[in-house]
Enzyme design. Structure first.
Site, PDB file in Angstrom:
ATOM      1  N   TYR A   1      34.111  37.410  48.926  1.00 41.18           N
ATOM      2  CA  TYR A   1      34.456  38.351  47.853  1.00 41.18           C
ATOM      3  C   TYR A   1      34.684  37.608  46.530  1.00 41.18           C
ATOM      4  O   TYR A   1      34.237  38.047  45.473  1.00 41.18           O
ATOM      5  CB  TYR A   1      35.698  39.173  48.208  1.00 41.18           C
ATOM      6  CG  TYR A   1      36.176  39.991  47.031  1.00 41.18           C
ATOM      7  CD1 TYR A   1      35.368  40.989  46.486  1.00 41.18           C
ATOM      8  CD2 TYR A   1      37.414  39.743  46.420  1.00 41.18           C
ATOM      9  CE1 TYR A   1      35.776  41.724  45.376  1.00 41.18           C
ATOM     10  CE2 TYR A   1      37.830  40.466  45.323  1.00 41.18           C
ATOM     11  CZ  TYR A   1      37.011  41.453  44.798  1.00 41.18           C
ATOM     12  OH  TYR A   1      37.415  42.169  43.696  1.00 41.18           O
TER      13      TYR A   1
ATOM     14  N   ARG B   1      29.105  38.137  39.730  1.00 35.35           N
ATOM     15  CA  ARG B   1      29.105  39.380  38.935  1.00 35.35           C
ATOM     16  C   ARG B   1      29.562  39.103  37.506  1.00 35.35           C
ATOM     17  O   ARG B   1      28.908  39.537  36.549  1.00 35.35           O
ATOM     18  CB  ARG B   1      30.025  40.406  39.604  1.00 35.35           C
ATOM     19  CG  ARG B   1      30.263  41.663  38.774  1.00 35.35           C
ATOM     20  CD  ARG B   1      31.067  42.719  39.518  1.00 35.35           C
ATOM     21  NE  ARG B   1      32.376  42.260  39.967  1.00 35.35           N
ATOM     22  CZ  ARG B   1      33.267  43.008  40.618  1.00 35.35           C
ATOM     23  NH1 ARG B   1      32.969  44.266  40.927  1.00 35.35           N
ATOM     24  NH2 ARG B   1      34.427  42.515  40.998  1.00 35.35           N
TER      25      ARG B   1
ATOM     26  N   TYR C   1      43.688  39.658  36.494  1.00 40.50           N
ATOM     27  CA  TYR C   1      44.352  39.033  37.651  1.00 40.50           C
ATOM     28  C   TYR C   1      44.415  37.526  37.433  1.00 40.50           C
ATOM     29  O   TYR C   1      43.448  36.922  36.978  1.00 40.50           O
ATOM     30  CB  TYR C   1      43.547  39.279  38.945  1.00 40.50           C
ATOM     31  CG  TYR C   1      43.679  40.644  39.600  1.00 40.50           C
ATOM     32  CD1 TYR C   1      44.655  41.558  39.257  1.00 40.50           C
ATOM     33  CD2 TYR C   1      42.792  40.987  40.609  1.00 40.50           C
ATOM     34  CE1 TYR C   1      44.732  42.798  39.902  1.00 40.50           C
ATOM     35  CE2 TYR C   1      42.863  42.220  41.265  1.00 40.50           C
ATOM     36  CZ  TYR C   1      43.839  43.122  40.894  1.00 40.50           C
ATOM     37  OH  TYR C   1      43.910  44.335  41.532  1.00 40.50           O
TER      38      TYR C   1
ATOM     39  N   ARG D   1      40.190  50.579  36.391  1.00 42.04           N
ATOM     40  CA  ARG D   1      40.817  51.401  37.446  1.00 42.04           C
ATOM     41  C   ARG D   1      40.165  52.763  37.560  1.00 42.04           C
ATOM     42  O   ARG D   1      40.177  53.375  38.618  1.00 42.04           O
ATOM     43  CB  ARG D   1      42.313  51.549  37.185  1.00 42.04           C
ATOM     44  CG  ARG D   1      43.069  50.237  37.209  1.00 42.04           C
ATOM     45  CD  ARG D   1      42.943  49.505  38.537  1.00 42.04           C
ATOM     46  NE  ARG D   1      43.654  48.227  38.545  1.00 42.04           N
ATOM     47  CZ  ARG D   1      43.597  47.373  39.546  1.00 42.04           C
ATOM     48  NH1 ARG D   1      42.852  47.630  40.619  1.00 42.04           N
ATOM     49  NH2 ARG D   1      44.258  46.239  39.488  1.00 42.04           N
TER      50      ARG D   1
ATOM     51  N   GLU E   1      41.969  51.251  51.508  1.00 41.98           N
ATOM     52  CA  GLU E   1      41.616  51.425  50.097  1.00 41.98           C
ATOM     53  C   GLU E   1      41.084  52.852  49.941  1.00 41.98           C
ATOM     54  O   GLU E   1      40.368  53.341  50.816  1.00 41.98           O
ATOM     55  CB  GLU E   1      40.565  50.397  49.697  1.00 41.98           C
ATOM     56  CG  GLU E   1      40.179  50.431  48.226  1.00 41.98           C
ATOM     57  CD  GLU E   1      39.274  49.257  47.835  1.00 41.98           C
ATOM     58  OE1 GLU E   1      39.671  48.085  48.075  1.00 41.98           O
ATOM     59  OE2 GLU E   1      38.182  49.512  47.308  1.00 41.98           O
TER      60      GLU E   1
END
Ligand code: 3EB
Length: 335
Positions: free
Chosen positions: A145, A152, A205, A218, A325
């Site tokens: 991940y 990305r 983050y 979000r 999730e």
């Protein structure tokens, strides 16, 4: 049973969970923007069939997710992408074979994604879904991940699309097989980025969660020619930037509080006509452990009511300590 979904949404398209027995009919519907078959993958109904193993449904009657367009849809291939187009939006999807170098895979896929959507005249990414097998496994010394996030971010940065104020809503989950599967909605005009006041924005983050922060917002609030949509990203038991709670029930509680905060923010900032998660058009729940399906559905039904369309899928959340999730969407109006 025929499905009249046209009356259930405003805007250029809507989504609905429909019985899998409707699949053959829906895939031939000229208004089908996409058909998401949880056991086989995503199809743009363009006659091609590179289906893949994906995220199995856990619990409930077997359904597929049907995206219905108000306008008839035009289907095309561009490079590795399958496209479905209307005057207002472009749906793009691709299945990229896993090379065992997910950072490079993500970089190549996102570079091509951005090239295609810009060339086609829909330069604004509003919602993206990312699925990759073994998401929490180590590869070349890094969790897959985290490597995905590096690739990305590098691709978006290279084309000046890593703009903190214009990031799309997204989900990123571990699938049971196949390669890197990405599908997305792009638009001619940008959406409005919504962040969660209870959470540090994912793009900020700290480094301890990986060398490049995840590139997503979000939620995206998108004003179409008619109607407003809210696309809520995959949301988990994270407060600030830390994962909280060990038990399923506590994680569900924190996740729902986060979704409430995002919906509340969209209402406060943009006048979205929705205040609470039970007013959403549908939600999708990803569970690490399929054995949690019955308890999760009961917990959510108690709080969100019987009517909210919901599907539960087996999918690994991108932090190994997280069990659940939830993402959601609203196809409606502002006040
Ligand atoms: C989180 O809040 C949980 O990397 O695109 C959720 C949604 C998550 C999208 C992504 C990651 C992504 O950080 C993980």
């Amino acid at each position: 049973m025929t499905v009249d979904i046209a009356s259930t949404y405003t805007g250029p398209f809507g989504m609905a969970y429909v019985p899998v027995t409707e699949r053959t009919r829906l895939v031939n519907d000229p208004h089908a923007l996409a058909l998401i078959d949880f056991t086989e993958g995503v199809r743009v109904p363009d006659g091609t069939s590179d289906f893949a193993e994906w995220l199995p449904q856990v619990g409930g009657l077997p359904v597929c997710e049907y995206w219905h367009s108000t306008e008839p849809v035009a289907y095309e291939r561009r490079g590795n992408f399958h496209l479905a187009r209307t005057s207002e939006l472009l749906f793009l999807r691709l299945m990229w074979p896993d090379t065992g170098r997910v950072e490079e895979d993500a970089q190549v896929v996102y570079a091509e994604l951005m090239t295609v959507l810009r060339a086609e005249g829909y330069p604004h990414l509003v919602r993206v879904w990312n699925y990759l097998p073994r998401i929490n496994a180590e590869e070349a010394g890094h969790e897959r991940y985290r490597s995905f996030c590096v690739g990305r971010a590098a691709a978006l940065e290279a084309v000046r699309a890593l703009d903190d104020a214009r990031l799309p809503a997204a989900s990123a989950l571990g699938s049971c097989g196949g390669g890197l599967q990405v599908y997305a909605i792009a638009a001619r005009e940008p959406g409005i980025q919504i962040e969660n006041p209870r959470q540090v924005s994912a793009f900020r983050y700290p480094q301890r969660y990986g060398p490049r922060s995840p590139s997503f917002s979000r939620a995206t609030l998108k004003r179409w020619r008619e109607g407003v949509h809210l696309y809520i990203s995959g949301t988990a038991s994270i407060v600030g930037h830390a994962s909280l709670h060990e038990t399923l029930e506590s994680q569900l509680g924190e996740t729902l509080a986060n979704i409430e905060a995002v919906v509340g923010e969209a209402h406060r900032v943009e006048g979205l006509k929705v205040h609470t998660p039970n007013e959403l058009s549908l939600i999708k729940v990803y569970l690490r452990n399929p054995a949690d399906a019955v308890a999760t559905e009961a917990w959510l039904r108690e709080r969100l009511g019987k009517r909210l369309p919901m599907v539960l899928l087996q999918g690994d959340v991108c932090r190994s300590e997280l069990l659940v999730e939830i993402e959601g969407a609203y196809f409606g109006e502002t006040e």
